[in-house]
Design an enzyme around this catalytic site. Structure first.
Site, PDB file in Angstrom:
ATOM      1  N   HIS A  63       0.838  -1.204   0.000  1.00 15.17           N
ATOM      2  CA  HIS A  63       0.000   0.000   0.000  1.00 15.17           C
ATOM      3  C   HIS A  63       0.873   1.256   0.000  1.00 15.17           C
ATOM      4  O   HIS A  63       0.617   2.201  -0.750  1.00 15.17           O
ATOM      5  CB  HIS A  63      -0.928  -0.035   1.214  1.00 15.17           C
ATOM      6  N   ASP A 105      -6.154   1.820  -2.080  1.00 15.56           N
ATOM      7  CA  ASP A 105      -6.869   1.482  -0.851  1.00 15.56           C
ATOM      8  C   ASP A 105      -7.671   0.199  -1.011  1.00 15.56           C
ATOM      9  O   ASP A 105      -7.711  -0.641  -0.108  1.00 15.56           O
ATOM     10  CB  ASP A 105      -7.781   2.631  -0.430  1.00 15.56           C
TER      11      ASP A 105
END
Length: 138
Positions: A63, A105
């Site tokens: 991420h 996300d």
């Protein structure tokens, strides 16, 4: 009481789209992202260094790398548009930059869901001093 104080401190830093990320994690995993991943391993939470400690921590590493590739907007502050049905997330936006944030996300939330069985309590509030190894490239 100490845990409540720590959670309050973590929430103070949640602005802009980070609250959207929290809600997305909750929709996909059924867990609070702030509670479970706000300070986990070497990469979940503020900053990141060393090697990911397990598959859940690797979700945060990936991420962070994804955010590092976003250009033209701020992944931590800019809002994006998404919808969800059941636990499926659909990023929908005309702005390619904020859509990219949403996709980062979404990938992390799915990664958390797919690796929930790797989560280990020993990495919750893991001391950053234990994250000394040389970081791998993104």
């Amino acid at each position: 009481m100490r845990t409540l104080w720590i959670m309050a401190v973590l929430l103070v830093g949640v602005e802009g789209h980070l609250m959207q990320f929290e809600n997305m994690i909750k929709k996909v995993t059924g867990r609070s992202g702030i509670w479970w991943y706000g300070s986990y391993g070497c990469y979940c939470g503020k900053g990141g260094q060393g090697l990911p400690q397990d598959a859940s921590d690797r979700c945060c590493f990936v991420h962070d790398c994804c955010y590092g590739k976003v250009n033209g907007c701020d992944p931590k502050d800019d809002f994006y548009v998404y919808s969800s049905e059941n636990r499926d997330i659909v990023c929908g936006e005309d702005n390619p930059c904020t859509k990219e944030i949403c996709e980062c996300d979404k990938a992390a939330a799915i990664c958390f869901r797919d690796n929930m069985d790797t989560y280990q309590n020993k990495y919750w509030f893991y001391p950053s001093s234990n994250c000394n190894e040389e970081s791998e490239p993104c």
